[in-house]
Design a protein around this motif. Structure first.
Motif, PDB file in Angstrom:
ATOM      1  N   GLU A  38     -34.801   4.941 -14.693  1.00 46.71           N
ATOM      2  CA  GLU A  38     -33.599   4.209 -15.103  1.00 46.71           C
ATOM      3  C   GLU A  38     -33.256   3.106 -14.107  1.00 46.71           C
ATOM      4  OE1 GLU A  38     -30.656   7.278 -15.575  1.00 46.71           O
ATOM      5  OE2 GLU A  38     -31.458   7.926 -17.504  1.00 46.71           O
ATOM      6  N   ALA A  39     -33.398   3.391 -12.806  1.00 47.15           N
ATOM      7  CA  ALA A  39     -33.120   2.381 -11.791  1.00 47.15           C
ATOM      8  C   ALA A  39     -34.111   1.224 -11.891  1.00 47.15           C
ATOM      9  CB  ALA A  39     -33.168   3.006 -10.399  1.00 47.15           C
ATOM     10  N   LEU A  40     -35.384   1.537 -12.138  1.00 46.42           N
ATOM     11  CA  LEU A  40     -36.394   0.479 -12.277  1.00 46.42           C
ATOM     12  C   LEU A  40     -36.149  -0.357 -13.527  1.00 46.42           C
ATOM     13  CD1 LEU A  40     -39.591   2.440 -11.218  1.00 46.42           C
ATOM     14  CD2 LEU A  40     -38.462   0.610  -9.943  1.00 46.42           C
ATOM     15  N   GLU A  41     -35.770   0.292 -14.627  1.00 50.39           N
ATOM     16  CA  GLU A  41     -35.508  -0.446 -15.864  1.00 50.39           C
ATOM     17  C   GLU A  41     -34.253  -1.313 -15.747  1.00 50.39           C
ATOM     18  OE1 GLU A  41     -35.479   2.666 -18.803  1.00 50.39           O
ATOM     19  OE2 GLU A  41     -37.638   2.479 -19.140  1.00 50.39           O
ATOM     20  N   ALA A  42     -33.317  -0.938 -14.879  1.00 50.96           N
ATOM     21  CA  ALA A  42     -32.084  -1.705 -14.701  1.00 50.96           C
ATOM     22  C   ALA A  42     -32.296  -2.957 -13.846  1.00 50.96           C
ATOM     23  CB  ALA A  42     -31.012  -0.831 -14.070  1.00 50.96           C
ATOM     24  N   MET A  43     -33.432  -3.036 -13.164  1.00 51.80           N
ATOM     25  CA  MET A  43     -33.706  -4.207 -12.323  1.00 51.80           C
ATOM     26  C   MET A  43     -33.924  -5.431 -13.204  1.00 51.80           C
ATOM     27  SD  MET A  43     -36.225  -2.576  -9.465  1.00 51.80           S
ATOM     28  CE  MET A  43     -36.243  -4.017  -8.428  1.00 51.80           C
ATOM     29  N   PRO A  44     -33.548  -6.612 -12.702  1.00 46.16           N
ATOM     30  CA  PRO A  44     -33.736  -7.822 -13.514  1.00 46.16           C
ATOM     31  C   PRO A  44     -35.222  -8.116 -13.739  1.00 46.16           C
ATOM     32  CG  PRO A  44     -33.010  -8.387 -11.296  1.00 46.16           C
ATOM     33  CD  PRO A  44     -32.951  -6.895 -11.405  1.00 46.16           C
ATOM     34  N   LYS A  45     -35.507  -8.617 -14.904  1.00 45.43           N
ATOM     35  CA  LYS A  45     -36.884  -8.964 -15.249  1.00 45.43           C
ATOM     36  C   LYS A  45     -37.244 -10.299 -14.597  1.00 45.43           C
ATOM     37  CE  LYS A  45     -37.123  -5.597 -18.317  1.00 45.43           C
ATOM     38  NZ  LYS A  45     -36.909  -4.363 -17.670  1.00 45.43           N
ATOM     39  N   PRO A  46     -38.481 -10.455 -14.126  1.00 40.52           N
ATOM     40  CA  PRO A  46     -38.883 -11.733 -13.524  1.00 40.52           C
ATOM     41  C   PRO A  46     -38.985 -12.827 -14.582  1.00 40.52           C
ATOM     42  CG  PRO A  46     -40.763 -10.266 -13.675  1.00 40.52           C
ATOM     43  CD  PRO A  46     -39.552  -9.482 -14.102  1.00 40.52           C
ATOM     44  N   ALA A  47     -38.717 -14.062 -14.162  1.00 38.97           N
ATOM     45  CA  ALA A  47     -38.804 -15.193 -15.081  1.00 38.97           C
ATOM     46  C   ALA A  47     -40.257 -15.432 -15.494  1.00 38.97           C
ATOM     47  CB  ALA A  47     -38.227 -16.442 -14.432  1.00 38.97           C
ATOM     48  N   THR A  48     -41.181 -15.276 -14.545  1.00 43.83           N
ATOM     49  CA  THR A  48     -42.606 -15.432 -14.845  1.00 43.83           C
ATOM     50  C   THR A  48     -43.364 -14.303 -14.164  1.00 43.83           C
ATOM     51  OG1 THR A  48     -42.995 -16.804 -12.896  1.00 43.83           O
ATOM     52  CG2 THR A  48     -42.453 -17.957 -14.931  1.00 43.83           C
ATOM     53  N   ILE A  49     -44.545 -14.067 -14.659  1.00 43.39           N
ATOM     54  CA  ILE A  49     -45.398 -13.039 -14.083  1.00 43.39           C
ATOM     55  C   ILE A  49     -46.592 -13.725 -13.452  1.00 43.39           C
ATOM     56  CG2 ILE A  49     -46.856 -11.047 -14.570  1.00 43.39           C
ATOM     57  CD1 ILE A  49     -44.970 -10.423 -16.907  1.00 43.39           C
TER      58      ILE A  49
END
Length: 63
Positions: A38-49
């Motif tokens: 849950e903590a990992l999923e709550a982290m913001p997603k990167p703009a690019t990979i």
């Protein structure tokens, strides 16, 4: 229980207390696997990979 400042974990930190004979161990509470996900999923997603270049293993004799 009051602890000296040098050994406190900070405000709001839950601790686990474990006793083995005369030894008492205190450590910050570990996250359960569900809490960790849950903590990992709550982290913001990167703009690019970013992509890594392909790894090419060196050739070694005898393998």
């Amino acid at each position: 229980m009051r602890l000296p400042k040098e050994v406190t974990f900070g405000p709001g930190v839950e601790v686990e207390i474990e006793r083995h004979g005369d030894v008492v161990t205190m450590r910050p509470k570990r996250m359960s696997p569900r809490e960790l996900v849950e903590a990992l999923e709550a982290m913001p997603k990167p703009a690019t990979i970013q992509k890594r270049p392909p790894f090419i293993a060196p050739k070694r004799k005898g393998l």
